[in-house]
Design a protein around this motif. Structure first.
Motif, PDB file in Angstrom:
ATOM      1  N   ARG A   2       0.927  -0.856   0.168  1.00 18.47           N
ATOM      2  CA  ARG A   2      -0.025  -0.292   0.232  1.00 18.47           C
ATOM      3  C   ARG A   2       0.355   1.201   0.520  1.00 18.47           C
ATOM      4  NH1 ARG A   2      -3.500   2.345   4.604  1.00 18.47           N
ATOM      5  NH2 ARG A   2      -4.692   4.129   3.636  1.00 18.47           N
ATOM      6  N   ASP A   3       0.129   2.382  -0.884  1.00 17.68           N
ATOM      7  CA  ASP A   3       1.240   3.392  -0.773  1.00 17.68           C
ATOM      8  C   ASP A   3       0.875   4.612   0.075  1.00 17.68           C
ATOM      9  OD1 ASP A   3       2.703   2.776  -2.793  1.00 17.68           O
ATOM     10  OD2 ASP A   3       0.944   3.805  -4.911  1.00 17.68           O
ATOM     11  N   HIS A   4       1.925   4.995   0.470  1.00 14.53           N
ATOM     12  CA  HIS A   4       1.036   5.997   1.477  1.00 14.53           C
ATOM     13  C   HIS A   4       1.756   6.908   0.913  1.00 14.53           C
ATOM     14  CE1 HIS A   4       0.130   3.308   4.746  1.00 14.53           C
ATOM     15  NE2 HIS A   4       0.451   2.458   3.902  1.00 14.53           N
ATOM     16  N   LYS A   5       1.216   8.804   1.930  1.00 13.73           N
ATOM     17  CA  LYS A   5       2.201   9.866   1.341  1.00 13.73           C
ATOM     18  C   LYS A   5       3.207   9.926   2.821  1.00 13.73           C
ATOM     19  CE  LYS A   5      -0.627  11.200  -1.317  1.00 13.73           C
ATOM     20  NZ  LYS A   5       0.011  11.907  -3.287  1.00 13.73           N
ATOM     21  N   PRO A   6       3.942  11.099   2.599  1.00  9.03           N
ATOM     22  CA  PRO A   6       4.889  10.419   3.700  1.00  9.03           C
ATOM     23  C   PRO A   6       4.682  11.171   4.449  1.00  9.03           C
ATOM     24  CG  PRO A   6       5.990  11.844   1.523  1.00  9.03           C
ATOM     25  CD  PRO A   6       3.837  11.999   1.324  1.00  9.03           C
ATOM     26  N   ASP A   7       3.911  12.335   5.080  1.00 11.14           N
ATOM     27  CA  ASP A   7       3.270  12.459   6.115  1.00 11.14           C
ATOM     28  C   ASP A   7       2.210  11.636   7.014  1.00 11.14           C
ATOM     29  OD1 ASP A   7       4.811  14.567   5.950  1.00 11.14           O
ATOM     30  OD2 ASP A   7       3.376  15.891   5.469  1.00 11.14           O
ATOM     31  N   PHE A   9       2.734   7.914   6.528  1.00 10.57           N
ATOM     32  CA  PHE A   9       3.412   7.135   6.802  1.00 10.57           C
ATOM     33  C   PHE A   9       4.162   7.023   8.046  1.00 10.57           C
ATOM     34  CE2 PHE A   9       7.769   4.971   6.359  1.00 10.57           C
ATOM     35  CZ  PHE A   9       7.094   3.502   6.311  1.00 10.57           C
ATOM     36  N   THR A  10       4.860   8.359   7.653  1.00 10.77           N
ATOM     37  CA  THR A  10       5.569   9.041   9.255  1.00 10.77           C
ATOM     38  C   THR A  10       5.530   8.764  10.191  1.00 10.77           C
ATOM     39  OG1 THR A  10       5.698  10.781   8.750  1.00 10.77           O
ATOM     40  CG2 THR A  10       7.793   9.600   8.023  1.00 10.77           C
ATOM     41  N   ALA A  11       3.525   9.596  10.517  1.00  7.51           N
ATOM     42  CA  ALA A  11       2.490   9.076  11.538  1.00  7.51           C
ATOM     43  C   ALA A  11       2.843   7.365  12.104  1.00  7.51           C
ATOM     44  CB  ALA A  11       1.221   9.993  11.075  1.00  7.51           C
ATOM     45  N   LYS A  12       2.209   7.028  11.395  1.00  5.78           N
ATOM     46  CA  LYS A  12       1.743   5.643  11.728  1.00  5.78           C
ATOM     47  C   LYS A  12       2.982   4.773  11.548  1.00  5.78           C
ATOM     48  CE  LYS A  12      -2.258   5.491   8.356  1.00  5.78           C
ATOM     49  NZ  LYS A  12      -3.029   4.364   7.570  1.00  5.78           N
ATOM     50  N   LEU A  13       3.864   5.202  11.555  1.00  3.86           N
ATOM     51  CA  LEU A  13       5.590   4.764  11.859  1.00  3.86           C
ATOM     52  C   LEU A  13       5.587   4.876  13.236  1.00  3.86           C
ATOM     53  CD1 LEU A  13       8.107   2.622  11.301  1.00  3.86           C
ATOM     54  CD2 LEU A  13       8.886   4.656  10.337  1.00  3.86           C
ATOM     55  N   SER A  14       5.628   5.784  13.943  1.00  3.21           N
ATOM     56  CA  SER A  14       5.869   6.800  14.990  1.00  3.21           C
ATOM     57  C   SER A  14       4.571   5.848  16.131  1.00  3.21           C
ATOM     58  CB  SER A  14       5.771   8.050  15.166  1.00  3.21           C
ATOM     59  OG  SER A  14       4.667   9.137  14.780  1.00  3.21           O
ATOM     60  N   LYS A  15       3.439   5.304  15.147  1.00  2.00           N
ATOM     61  CA  LYS A  15       2.430   5.290  16.532  1.00  2.00           C
ATOM     62  C   LYS A  15       2.687   3.207  16.178  1.00  2.00           C
ATOM     63  CE  LYS A  15      -0.727   8.956  15.917  1.00  2.00           C
ATOM     64  NZ  LYS A  15      -1.902   9.889  14.972  1.00  2.00           N
ATOM     65  N   GLY A  16       3.391   3.134  15.848  1.00  5.90           N
ATOM     66  CA  GLY A  16       2.918   2.046  15.301  1.00  5.90           C
ATOM     67  C   GLY A  16       2.078   0.964  15.023  1.00  5.90           C
TER      68      GLY A  16
END
Length: 143
Positions: A2-7, A9-16
């Protein structure tokens, strides 16, 4: 995938919140079901056997790979990409994830050094960078 916009992606990454994306894709032949616009017949047999009804409401997309000869006629050979498990009923989602994981493991077992190999009647074919499993004339999962 799945493609994510950079913002995003980083928000989801930081929240696990980046779950492993399970995607189920299979390759086989299809044919129309007379009188039905909600179902097609699907088989992973290249021998024109073992047709199963495939409800199109669980399909995300079809990719027409080519037409293949089946006895004295032809059928489209397609890649069927199913909807993500979260979009399906719990029962269908369970089997979709199970099949996708089993296909991935089988490809990993059969693929040696990034190439294709044959093992006990099974072959891993690669098109467009993706692996297709074919055993005794029947093609299965795509990873």
């Amino acid at each position: 995938m799945r493609d994510h916009k950079p913002d995003d992606f980083t928000a989801k990454l930081s929240k696990g919140e980046l779950p492993n994306p399970e995607q189920l894709t299979v390759v086989g032949m299809v044919k129309a079901v007379e009188g039905s616009s909600s179902t097609v017949s699907f088989t992973n047999s290249l021998k024109c056997e073992h047709w199963l009804p495939l409800p199109i409401d669980i399909v995300d997309s079809f990719t027409h790979l080519k037409n293949v000869t089946c006895k004295d006629h032809e059928h489209p050979l397609v890649k069927v990409k199913f909807k993500r498990p979260g979009d399906l009923s719990p029962e269908v989602a369970f089997f979709a994830v199970l099949y996708a994981r089993m296909s991935a493991r089988l490809v990993a077992l059969l693929t040696v050094d990034g190439g294709s190999t044959t093992l006990q009647g099974c072959e891993v074919l690669k098109f467009d960078g993706e692996a297709y499993i074919c055993c005794d004339g029947e093609c299965g999962g795509l990873v």
